[in-house]
Design a protein around this motif. Structure first.
Motif, PDB file in Angstrom:
ATOM      1  N   ARG A  91     -20.319  -0.002  13.744  1.00 40.05           N
ATOM      2  CA  ARG A  91     -19.195  -0.758  14.161  1.00 40.05           C
ATOM      3  C   ARG A  91     -19.730  -1.751  15.538  1.00 40.05           C
ATOM      4  O   ARG A  91     -19.454  -2.751  15.656  1.00 40.05           O
ATOM      5  CB  ARG A  91     -18.248   0.366  14.761  1.00 40.05           C
ATOM      6  CG  ARG A  91     -16.995  -0.502  15.245  1.00 40.05           C
ATOM      7  CD  ARG A  91     -15.853   0.369  15.234  1.00 40.05           C
ATOM      8  NE  ARG A  91     -14.695  -0.443  15.959  1.00 40.05           N
ATOM      9  CZ  ARG A  91     -14.151  -1.167  15.402  1.00 40.05           C
ATOM     10  NH1 ARG A  91     -13.947  -1.526  14.235  1.00 40.05           N
ATOM     11  NH2 ARG A  91     -12.971  -1.548  16.126  1.00 40.05           N
ATOM     12  N   ALA A  92     -20.657  -1.301  16.232  1.00 43.89           N
ATOM     13  CA  ALA A  92     -21.290  -1.709  17.301  1.00 43.89           C
ATOM     14  C   ALA A  92     -21.792  -3.066  16.855  1.00 43.89           C
ATOM     15  O   ALA A  92     -21.558  -4.158  17.547  1.00 43.89           O
ATOM     16  CB  ALA A  92     -22.281  -1.082  18.009  1.00 43.89           C
ATOM     17  N   ALA A  93     -22.639  -3.256  15.801  1.00 42.56           N
ATOM     18  CA  ALA A  93     -23.378  -4.266  15.291  1.00 42.56           C
ATOM     19  C   ALA A  93     -22.435  -5.284  14.627  1.00 42.56           C
ATOM     20  O   ALA A  93     -22.376  -6.581  14.842  1.00 42.56           O
ATOM     21  CB  ALA A  93     -24.213  -4.279  14.166  1.00 42.56           C
TER      22      ALA A  93
ATOM     23  N   PHE B 264     -22.687 -10.062   9.997  1.00 41.41           N
ATOM     24  CA  PHE B 264     -21.562  -9.174  10.002  1.00 41.41           C
ATOM     25  C   PHE B 264     -21.339  -8.418   8.834  1.00 41.41           C
ATOM     26  O   PHE B 264     -20.928  -7.001   8.709  1.00 41.41           O
ATOM     27  CB  PHE B 264     -20.127  -9.957  10.380  1.00 41.41           C
ATOM     28  CG  PHE B 264     -18.971  -9.324  10.301  1.00 41.41           C
ATOM     29  CD1 PHE B 264     -18.551  -8.305  11.304  1.00 41.41           C
ATOM     30  CD2 PHE B 264     -17.820  -9.707   9.318  1.00 41.41           C
ATOM     31  CE1 PHE B 264     -17.533  -7.658  11.124  1.00 41.41           C
ATOM     32  CE2 PHE B 264     -16.648  -9.061   9.250  1.00 41.41           C
ATOM     33  CZ  PHE B 264     -16.400  -8.170  10.226  1.00 41.41           C
ATOM     34  N   ALA B 265     -21.505  -8.928   7.663  1.00 45.44           N
ATOM     35  CA  ALA B 265     -21.196  -8.338   6.258  1.00 45.44           C
ATOM     36  C   ALA B 265     -22.381  -7.186   6.338  1.00 45.44           C
ATOM     37  O   ALA B 265     -22.083  -6.156   5.764  1.00 45.44           O
ATOM     38  CB  ALA B 265     -21.263  -9.366   5.306  1.00 45.44           C
ATOM     39  N   LEU B 266     -23.389  -7.439   6.639  1.00 42.62           N
ATOM     40  CA  LEU B 266     -24.275  -6.653   6.505  1.00 42.62           C
ATOM     41  C   LEU B 266     -24.198  -5.140   7.418  1.00 42.62           C
ATOM     42  O   LEU B 266     -24.340  -4.167   6.989  1.00 42.62           O
ATOM     43  CB  LEU B 266     -25.722  -7.092   6.972  1.00 42.62           C
ATOM     44  CG  LEU B 266     -27.156  -6.445   6.824  1.00 42.62           C
ATOM     45  CD1 LEU B 266     -27.331  -6.336   5.315  1.00 42.62           C
ATOM     46  CD2 LEU B 266     -28.354  -7.111   7.289  1.00 42.62           C
ATOM     47  N   ALA B 267     -23.687  -5.399   8.779  1.00 50.22           N
ATOM     48  CA  ALA B 267     -23.286  -4.326   9.405  1.00 50.22           C
ATOM     49  C   ALA B 267     -22.209  -3.631   9.102  1.00 50.22           C
ATOM     50  O   ALA B 267     -22.264  -2.329   8.995  1.00 50.22           O
ATOM     51  CB  ALA B 267     -23.070  -4.991  10.873  1.00 50.22           C
ATOM     52  N   ARG B 268     -21.284  -4.211   7.961  1.00 48.57           N
ATOM     53  CA  ARG B 268     -20.021  -3.371   7.407  1.00 48.57           C
ATOM     54  C   ARG B 268     -20.907  -2.514   6.456  1.00 48.57           C
ATOM     55  O   ARG B 268     -20.333  -1.497   6.358  1.00 48.57           O
ATOM     56  CB  ARG B 268     -19.219  -4.676   6.756  1.00 48.57           C
ATOM     57  CG  ARG B 268     -18.067  -4.776   7.828  1.00 48.57           C
ATOM     58  CD  ARG B 268     -17.393  -5.990   7.109  1.00 48.57           C
ATOM     59  NE  ARG B 268     -15.990  -6.170   7.686  1.00 48.57           N
ATOM     60  CZ  ARG B 268     -15.250  -7.242   7.176  1.00 48.57           C
ATOM     61  NH1 ARG B 268     -15.456  -7.940   6.128  1.00 48.57           N
ATOM     62  NH2 ARG B 268     -14.071  -7.187   7.839  1.00 48.57           N
ATOM     63  N   ASP B 269     -22.010  -3.016   5.935  1.00 51.21           N
ATOM     64  CA  ASP B 269     -22.723  -2.024   4.831  1.00 51.21           C
ATOM     65  C   ASP B 269     -23.362  -0.907   5.549  1.00 51.21           C
ATOM     66  O   ASP B 269     -24.016  -0.214   4.924  1.00 51.21           O
ATOM     67  CB  ASP B 269     -23.846  -2.903   4.092  1.00 51.21           C
ATOM     68  CG  ASP B 269     -22.808  -3.857   3.195  1.00 51.21           C
ATOM     69  OD1 ASP B 269     -21.774  -3.638   2.784  1.00 51.21           O
ATOM     70  OD2 ASP B 269     -23.523  -5.021   2.793  1.00 51.21           O
ATOM     71  N   GLY B 270     -23.539  -1.029   7.016  1.00 51.61           N
ATOM     72  CA  GLY B 270     -24.246   0.045   7.508  1.00 51.61           C
ATOM     73  C   GLY B 270     -25.684  -0.375   7.812  1.00 51.61           C
ATOM     74  O   GLY B 270     -26.558   0.454   8.152  1.00 51.61           O
ATOM     75  N   PHE B 271     -26.150  -1.532   7.862  1.00 51.13           N
ATOM     76  CA  PHE B 271     -27.427  -2.157   7.982  1.00 51.13           C
ATOM     77  C   PHE B 271     -27.450  -3.139   8.807  1.00 51.13           C
ATOM     78  O   PHE B 271     -26.449  -3.828   9.557  1.00 51.13           O
ATOM     79  CB  PHE B 271     -27.847  -2.691   6.753  1.00 51.13           C
ATOM     80  CG  PHE B 271     -28.122  -1.641   5.674  1.00 51.13           C
ATOM     81  CD1 PHE B 271     -29.098  -0.581   5.376  1.00 51.13           C
ATOM     82  CD2 PHE B 271     -27.082  -1.362   4.648  1.00 51.13           C
ATOM     83  CE1 PHE B 271     -29.359   0.311   4.426  1.00 51.13           C
ATOM     84  CE2 PHE B 271     -27.256  -0.599   3.496  1.00 51.13           C
ATOM     85  CZ  PHE B 271     -28.287   0.427   3.417  1.00 51.13           C
ATOM     86  N   ARG B 272     -28.763  -3.327   9.369  1.00 50.63           N
ATOM     87  CA  ARG B 272     -29.175  -4.413  10.428  1.00 50.63           C
ATOM     88  C   ARG B 272     -30.180  -5.515   9.654  1.00 50.63           C
ATOM     89  O   ARG B 272     -30.974  -4.826   9.031  1.00 50.63           O
ATOM     90  CB  ARG B 272     -29.396  -3.928  11.751  1.00 50.63           C
ATOM     91  CG  ARG B 272     -28.335  -3.084  12.514  1.00 50.63           C
ATOM     92  CD  ARG B 272     -28.291  -2.990  13.959  1.00 50.63           C
ATOM     93  NE  ARG B 272     -27.363  -2.119  14.496  1.00 50.63           N
ATOM     94  CZ  ARG B 272     -27.134  -2.165  15.744  1.00 50.63           C
ATOM     95  NH1 ARG B 272     -27.810  -2.661  16.707  1.00 50.63           N
ATOM     96  NH2 ARG B 272     -26.320  -1.253  16.422  1.00 50.63           N
ATOM     97  N   ASP B 273     -30.131  -6.658  10.076  1.00 45.41           N
ATOM     98  CA  ASP B 273     -31.483  -7.335   9.854  1.00 45.41           C
ATOM     99  C   ASP B 273     -32.629  -7.102  10.666  1.00 45.41           C
ATOM    100  O   ASP B 273     -33.755  -7.660  10.085  1.00 45.41           O
ATOM    101  CB  ASP B 273     -30.907  -8.690   9.375  1.00 45.41           C
ATOM    102  CG  ASP B 273     -30.504  -9.399  10.785  1.00 45.41           C
ATOM    103  OD1 ASP B 273     -29.588  -8.784  11.449  1.00 45.41           O
ATOM    104  OD2 ASP B 273     -30.976 -10.318  11.242  1.00 45.41           O
TER     105      ASP B 273
END
Length: 351
Positions: free
Chosen positions: A61-63, A342-351
């Motif tokens: 959520r923070a990302a 944002f979509a990646l953060a929703r998946d639980g990941f960061r780039d």
């Protein structure tokens, strides 16, 4: 010899009239049944069957908050629509997105002095007129659309389909290369990246692929007549997505188009990360080149429907809606990049 009385004739007439009334009544019943059947088909689905918003149980959520607001900050003026598509409706409300991209007719449009939109509602195709023939960007879903949509659209804007000498395939999804075999049989040269040629040959587009023809590499420039088109391989949407930069004019004024070949949100994590890297690199490339105009390969990706209407009713003093300006073009790319993050953060990941 039988004698027919006046009474007999009256009885016959009454019988005939009754028969006609019965036929009419039967016809009315059939029509009523058909109407009832049609009405039955329009009965709303039970609420339990309605599409639900996508859920993101692993969301960082923070990302997500960070990248959502970065994207929103880029979305000034007309760019809010791009933010709404990439960060709000897609993929959370995917049914809405899909319903806006239906197979349907749109009027072909001269967008620049030498560039024309010649596709349909769900997917775009573009015709670049050069001094040595027409360059197509994408070929729609299949051969039928190439013949019955693309070619008539070319004629309607004053171009001759016989002048189509090259077709550039932005990426290896069937809705972009499906019509290529039709043009290839007519002698059109087909251009794609090596990786997407391989993907098409592997049958990943679910429609017949063109035979392998011309291959371009990252950073390569090809000249069509007097028009130079520079190609870049920008993986993410597909493994070998092609993006291009080329000059156009609008009422004689020079502009530079940056055509990112696959803005659609990738599904898996690795592809999202590849898309982020490609968009970041594309921002650097287009800043250095001085790109100020944007087109896309779906009307939903470049507000094509809305912009074309603006062109249809354009006055002498009005700007071309496809010309964003250099700074706004970079804002557009910033939205795309941050919404993928944002979509990646929703998946639980960061780039």
């Amino acid at each position: 010899m039988a004698v027919t009385s006046r009474r007999d004739k009256i009885d016959e007439g009454m019988e005939s009239g009754m028969n006609r009334m019965m036929v009419s009544a039967a016809s009315f019943i059939v029509m009523l049944a058909a109407a009832s059947s049609g009405s039955a088909q329009q009965v709303p689905k039970p609420i339990a069957e309605w599409p639900r918003p996508a859920e993101f149980p692993k969301e960082d959520r923070a990302a997500a908050i960070q990248h959502f607001h970065k994207a929103r900050d880029y979305a000034v003026g007309d760019l809010f629509a791009d933010f709404a598509l990439r960060c709000v409706t897609n993929p959370k409300y995917l049914t809405r997105v899909n319903n806006e991209q239906y197979d349907g007719h749109v009027e072909p449009m001269q967008v620049f002095d030498d560039l024309y939109r010649v596709g349909q509602m769900a997917v775009s195709a573009w015709a670049l007129k050069t001094s040595d023939g027409i360059v197509l960007f994408d070929t729609l879903n299949n051969e039928e659309e190439a013949r019955d949509i693309l070619e008539p659209a070319l004629r309607k804007v004053g171009l001759d389909p016989k002048d189509v000498k090259w077709a550039i395939l932005t990426h290896s999804h069937g809705d972009h290369f499906g019509g290529a075999p039709y043009f290839q049989r007519k002698g059109t040269r087909i251009i794609a990246s090596d990786l997407d040629w391989k993907a098409m040959a592997a049958g990943k587009g679910r429609v017949p692929a063109p035979s392998r023809d011309m291959t371009v590499t990252d950073g390569q420039t090809m000249t069509f007549g007097k028009t130079a088109v520079t190609f870049y391989v920008t993986p993410g949407h597909t493994i070998g997505t092609l993006s291009t930069i080329f000059p156009v004019t609008d009422r004689g004024a020079k502009h530079l188009v940056g055509f990112y070949g696959g803005a659609g949100l990738p599904r898996d994590v690795d592809a999202k990360r590849a898309q982020i890297a490609s968009l970041s690199r594309w921002r650097t490339i287009t800043t250095k080149a001085g790109v100020d105009a944007q087109i896309g390969n779906h009307p939903l990706n470049d507000e094509g429907l809305e912009r074309d209407e603006q062109l249809l009713y354009r006055r002498k003093q009005d700007p071309n809606p496809y010309v964003l300006g250099r700074a706004m073009y970079q804002n557009y790319l910033g939205i795309q990049e941050e919404c993928v993050r944002f979509a990646l953060a929703r998946d639980g990941f960061r780039d």
